[in-house]
Design an enzyme around this catalytic site. Structure first.
Site, PDB file in Angstrom:
ATOM      1  N   ASP A 125       0.854  -1.202   0.000  1.00  0.00           N
ATOM      2  CA  ASP A 125       0.000   0.000   0.000  1.00  0.00           C
ATOM      3  C   ASP A 125       0.882   1.242   0.000  1.00  0.00           C
ATOM      4  OD1 ASP A 125       0.830  -0.489   2.720  1.00  0.00           O
ATOM      5  OD2 ASP A 125      -0.748   0.862   3.420  1.00  0.00           O
TER       6      ASP A 125
ATOM      7  N   ASP B 158       8.747   3.930  -1.217  1.00  0.00           N
ATOM      8  CA  ASP B 158       8.007   3.523  -0.001  1.00  0.00           C
ATOM      9  C   ASP B 158       6.695   2.854  -0.383  1.00  0.00           C
ATOM     10  OD1 ASP B 158       6.985   3.287   2.544  1.00  0.00           O
ATOM     11  OD2 ASP B 158       6.658   5.420   2.841  1.00  0.00           O
TER      12      ASP B 158
ATOM     13  N   GLU C 163       0.108  -0.873   5.898  1.00  0.00           N
ATOM     14  CA  GLU C 163       1.175  -0.282   6.712  1.00  0.00           C
ATOM     15  C   GLU C 163       0.950   1.206   6.901  1.00  0.00           C
ATOM     16  OE1 GLU C 163       4.832   1.519   8.087  1.00  0.00           O
ATOM     17  OE2 GLU C 163       3.821   1.996   6.233  1.00  0.00           O
TER      18      GLU C 163
ATOM     19  N   ASP D 275      12.594  -0.862   4.061  1.00  0.00           N
ATOM     20  CA  ASP D 275      11.544   0.171   4.069  1.00  0.00           C
ATOM     21  C   ASP D 275      12.046   1.395   4.833  1.00  0.00           C
ATOM     22  OD1 ASP D 275       9.044   1.256   3.541  1.00  0.00           O
ATOM     23  OD2 ASP D 275       8.091   0.357   5.295  1.00  0.00           O
TER      24      ASP D 275
HETATM   25  N1  BES Z   1       8.690   3.315   5.354  1.00  0.00           N
HETATM   26  C1  BES Z   1       8.074   4.252   6.225  1.00  0.00           C
HETATM   27  C2  BES Z   1       8.831   4.471   7.509  1.00  0.00           C
HETATM   28  C3  BES Z   1      10.232   4.989   7.383  1.00  0.00           C
HETATM   29  C4  BES Z   1      10.602   5.860   6.377  1.00  0.00           C
HETATM   30  C5  BES Z   1      11.153   4.613   8.308  1.00  0.00           C
HETATM   31  C6  BES Z   1      11.906   6.325   6.281  1.00  0.00           C
HETATM   32  C7  BES Z   1      12.441   5.083   8.242  1.00  0.00           C
HETATM   33  C8  BES Z   1      12.824   5.938   7.211  1.00  0.00           C
HETATM   34  C9  BES Z   1       6.661   3.780   6.529  1.00  0.00           C
HETATM   35  O1  BES Z   1       5.974   3.403   5.367  1.00  0.00           O
HETATM   36  C10 BES Z   1       5.865   4.909   7.124  1.00  0.00           C
HETATM   37  O2  BES Z   1       5.664   5.879   6.442  1.00  0.00           O
HETATM   38  N2  BES Z   1       5.426   4.780   8.358  1.00  0.00           N
HETATM   39  C11 BES Z   1       4.580   5.754   8.952  1.00  0.00           C
HETATM   40  C12 BES Z   1       3.858   5.193  10.116  1.00  0.00           C
HETATM   41  C13 BES Z   1       2.523   4.581   9.789  1.00  0.00           C
HETATM   42  C14 BES Z   1       1.834   4.088  11.039  1.00  0.00           C
HETATM   43  C15 BES Z   1       1.635   5.524   9.036  1.00  0.00           C
HETATM   44  C16 BES Z   1       5.387   6.914   9.451  1.00  0.00           C
HETATM   45  O3  BES Z   1       6.564   6.765   9.812  1.00  0.00           O
HETATM   46  O4  BES Z   1       4.824   8.011   9.465  1.00  0.00           O
HETATM   47 MN    MN Z   2       7.124   2.205   4.200  1.00  0.00          MN
HETATM   48 MN    MN Z   3       5.260   5.298   4.389  1.00  0.00          MN
END
Ligand code: BES
Ligand code: MN
Ligand code: MN
Length: 456
Positions: free
Chosen positions: A88, A119, A152, A179
């Site tokens: 996603d 991502d 995610e 990721d």
């Molecule tokens: N891949 C990202 C997280 C990430 C990006 C970690 C760059 C380290 C470096 C992940 O898809 C993401 O965006 N996570 C969200 C949290 C989620 C609960 C919406 C975030 O970090 O905002």
């Molecule tokens: Mn991600």
């Molecule tokens: Mn993300």
């Protein structure tokens, strides 16, 4: 190594074409209007896993979007790597800022521009292709399981349920995830931690209806002004967060840990130039790397209220709202922080407005080991593929499911990301360098090789 490079060379265009096909599905999990596309993306991933040689491929139903599972067990006595990723993506908005459409991948200057390019489609798909490579060249040295989810970006709630219900099926020795980001291709790095998250929405209500701002203005509190004041009060002059108890559980890094973190290359001038800002900002007493990797934060992710259409409207709004999230570090928990925020925000509400706080999702912070067999395998793989030892860094983002893998499956994670912070994740014109994509496909088989070898 030569076998790997040759395979990539021989299949160069196809490896890219397949990723483009995946990027064309607008698999936005946050917006129900994309539901059929999200489901189609899941089917595509399942098909590609099957084509690559995975067994028992299944598009596992959940209460939300499905989880794509597949595995190759070559020998029960060999170690098993569980690969996690997500198909996603975030909403592409604001659309008008994209130079080319978000779901029509376009190459400019050696980079793939598309929502999800980095991502996480571009990154998890490297694992599918690296697996195909190992199958085709007869070099798969260990067992491998894939779990690619579709929620995610909206908190992985159903993945948590799936993991709890499938402990046997998910048995492994380590979780491998691409990721996260590297410092740069010249300075390869491995993230050794992720921040947690507590996400909420607040609503401030003043009068029972929008009012004429001339007739009532000055006599009735404006909820937009009150909300702005309340939010502003959440940081003090040193940019510390003012919520009582907020830092109580935060672990301070040792001097040695801080020194190691700050030894990573960082150019303040380039950082500012890239973002077109005159100065960086943050909690007093900490460097940029410390602020993003090891300190908790509070950010307004959205704020609205009153008239935001064309032209002017003299109105005193009835309501003002904001989405607020806090990034958490070890030992904070999202539940405790959500409660601290809620209690504080209600407490600072002045009597002339009503305040409502609604929690969204949360996630726990993690620190990953740097002395494990899997971490050493990742170090060796990167050192060989990039010709340089990876630098350990702490990531500022969150992947909430990582803490759950540890709690529910007893598994540690290796965060072997190939993105760059400048890849515009969640922003318009998200990109992923074609070089990084191939480099990832080259590095992943080396990880499996060294993981199997070092596990002996
Ligand atoms: N891949 C990202 C997280 C990430 C990006 C970690 C760059 C380290 C470096 C992940 O898809 C993401 O965006 N996570 C969200 C949290 C989620 C609960 C919406 C975030 O970090 O905002
Ligand atoms: Mn991600
Ligand atoms: Mn993300």
């Amino acid at each position: 190594m030569q076998v790997i490079k040759q395979y990539i060379e021989d299949n160069k265009q196809r490896l890219l074409d397949e990723l483009f096909e995946l990027l064309r599905f607008p698999s936005v999990s946050a917006d129900p209007k994309y539901a059929p596309d999200v489901l189609n993306a899941a089917d595509y991933v399942a098909k590609k896993l099957t084509d690559a040689g995975a067994d028992n491929v299944e598009v596992c139903k959940t209460a939300g979007y499905p989880i794509v599972y597949g595995e190759k067990i070559i020998d029960a006595s060999l170690p098993t790597v569980l690969v996690y990723g997500h198909y996603d993506v975030q909403p592409p908005d604001p659309l008008e800022l994209w130079k080319t459409p978000p779901f029509e991948p376009t190459v400019r200057d050696g980079k793939i521009y598309a929502r999800g390019a980095c991502d996480d489609k571009g990154q998890f798909y490297m694992h599918v292709k690296a697996f195909e490579l190992m199958m085709q060249t007869n070099t798969l040295p260990c067992n491998i399981k894939f779990m690619i989810e579709g929620e995610e970006e909206v908190g992985s709630n159903n993945l948590g349920i799936f993991v709890k219900a499938n402990k046997e099926r998910l048995k492994a020795d380590v979780v491998l995830i691409s990721d996260t980001s590297m410092i740069s291709m010249e300075n390869p790095s491995l993230e050794t931690g992720l921040r947690g998250l507590s996400y909420l929405e607040v609503e401030v209500t003043g009068p029972n209806r929008d009012l004429h701002s001339g007739v009532y203005g000055g006599a009735v509190a404006n909820p937009a002004t009150i909300l702005a004041k309340m939010i502003a009060s959440l940081h003090d002059d040193d940019n510390h967060i003012t919520i009582p108890g907020f830092y109580d559980d935060v672990t301070e890094l040792t001097a040695a840990e801080r020194a190691e973190l700050n030894a990573a290359p960082y150019n303040e001038e380039e950082y500012k130039k890239d973002l077109d800002i005159a100065e960086t900002w943050g909690e007093k007493g900490y460097t940029t790397f410390e602020r993003t990797g090891t300190r908790p934060t509070l950010e307004v992710n959205g704020i609205w209220g009153g008239y935001i259409g064309e032209g002017a409207k003299t109105v005193l709004p009835s309501k003002a709202n904001a989405k607020i999230s806090m990034r958490l570090v070890p030992n904070q928990t999202s539940e405790a922080i959500t409660k601290l925020f809620t209690d504080h925000f209600l407490k600072i509400a002045p009597p002339y407005v009503k305040v409502k706080v609604t929690p969204h999702h949360g996630g726990e912070p993690v620190v990953t080991p740097t002395d494990s067999v899997a971490y050493r395998a990742a170090q060796k793989a990167i050192a060989e593929a990039f010709g340089k030892q990876p630098i350990p860094t702490r990531g500022g983002g969150s992947i909430p499911i990582v803490a759950l893998f540890e709690a529910e499956l007893g598994l540690k994670t290796v965060l072997m990301g190939f993105g760059l912070d400048s890849d515009a994740l969640h922003s318009p014109n998200e990109k992923y360098d074609i070089f990084n994509y191939y480099k990832g496909i080259e590095t992943i088989p080396l990880f499996h090789k060294y993981f199997a070898e070092l596990s002996k």
